[in-house]
Design an enzyme around this catalytic site. Structure first.
Site, short mmCIF file in Angstrom:
data_model
loop_
_atom_site.label_atom_id
_atom_site.label_comp_id
_atom_site.label_asym_id
_atom_site.label_seq_id
_atom_site.Cartn_x
_atom_site.Cartn_y
_atom_site.Cartn_z
N GLU A 1 0.83 -1.22 0.00
CA GLU A 1 0.00 0.00 0.00
C GLU A 1 0.86 1.26 0.00
O GLU A 1 2.09 1.20 0.10
CB GLU A 1 -0.95 -0.04 1.20
CG GLU A 1 -1.88 -1.25 1.09
CD GLU A 1 -2.95 -1.29 2.17
OE1 GLU A 1 -2.83 -0.60 3.20
OE2 GLU A 1 -3.93 -2.05 1.96
N GLU B 1 -1.45 -10.13 -6.24
CA GLU B 1 -1.40 -10.89 -7.50
C GLU B 1 -0.55 -10.16 -8.53
O GLU B 1 0.28 -10.76 -9.22
CB GLU B 1 -2.83 -11.07 -8.06
CG GLU B 1 -3.77 -11.82 -7.14
CD GLU B 1 -4.52 -10.91 -6.17
OE1 GLU B 1 -3.94 -9.93 -5.67
OE2 GLU B 1 -5.69 -11.20 -5.90
N1 THU Z 1 -5.94 -6.51 -2.53
C1 THU Z 1 -5.08 -7.40 -3.11
O1 THU Z 1 -3.88 -7.43 -2.80
N2 THU Z 1 -5.58 -8.25 -4.04
C2 THU Z 1 -6.87 -8.26 -4.47
O2 THU Z 1 -7.17 -8.88 -5.47
C3 THU Z 1 -7.86 -7.54 -3.69
C4 THU Z 1 -7.34 -6.40 -2.87
C5 THU Z 1 -5.41 -5.56 -1.55
C6 THU Z 1 -5.33 -4.15 -2.02
C7 THU Z 1 -5.35 -3.38 -0.72
O3 THU Z 1 -4.03 -3.27 -0.22
C8 THU Z 1 -6.16 -4.26 0.21
O4 THU Z 1 -6.22 -5.53 -0.39
C9 THU Z 1 -7.57 -3.76 0.47
O5 THU Z 1 -8.24 -3.52 -0.71
#
Ligand code: THU
Length: 145
Positions: A52, A63
């Site tokens: 993030e 992913e």
């Molecule tokens: N997130 C992922 O890493 N993969 C996904 O396919 C869904 C969402 C993460 C992004 C963000 O850091 C957190 O989950 C909340 O949305």
């Protein structure tokens, strides 16, 4: 790969690698940790976590981190990906990939021969094809006509 080739042993190994990667998720804002283990056709496994950012939009999903690690090393052919995730890293629910990550999969993976393994543990997992989670998707094929 064909579905018969995706053995339970392969699935469990990918899930294990994803779970091992979960603590590296950098999530000071959502506290929602996601990790993935991507199996390339050559047998190598690329792991990834979500990363993030204080400016929010530069956030990378787990992913895509895994895919871009592989592609940046010249690896562009894949068989399967295991995904785990949950609030504070607790794996209560299955964590399906977001739409943007599905689109990245469509760039590099065959809709019927790429498998998405959603896991809550090494024992509890579900397997989908890319076509099942991204029906009627837009892919490089659409540009080649
Ligand atoms: N997130 C992922 O890493 N993969 C996904 O396919 C869904 C969402 C993460 C992004 C963000 O850091 C957190 O989950 C909340 O949305």
């Amino acid at each position: 790969m064909r579905r018969e080739e995706l053995t339970e042993e392969i699935c469990k190994n990918l899930i294990e690698r994803a779970i091992e990667t979960l603590p590296y998720a950098y999530t000071p804002y959502s506290h929602f940790k996601v990790a993935a283990a991507l199996l390339a056709e050559n047998g190598k496994i690329y792991t990834g976590c979500n990363i993030e950012n204080a400016s929010y939009t530069p956030t990378s999903c787990a992913e895509r981190t895994a895919f871009f690690k592989a592609v940046s090393e010249g690896i562009c052919h894949f068989d399967a990906i295991a995904i785990v995730g949950g609030k504070e890293g607790v794996l209560e629910q299955f964590c399906p990939p977001c739409g943007v990550c599905r689109q990245v999969m469509a760039e590099f993976c065959h809709p019927k021969k790429f498998f998405i393994i959603l896991a809550r543990s090494k024992e509890e997992f579900q397997i989908y094809t890319l076509e099942e989670i991204l029906p009627f998707g837009f892919s490089p094929e659409n540009l080649s006509n």
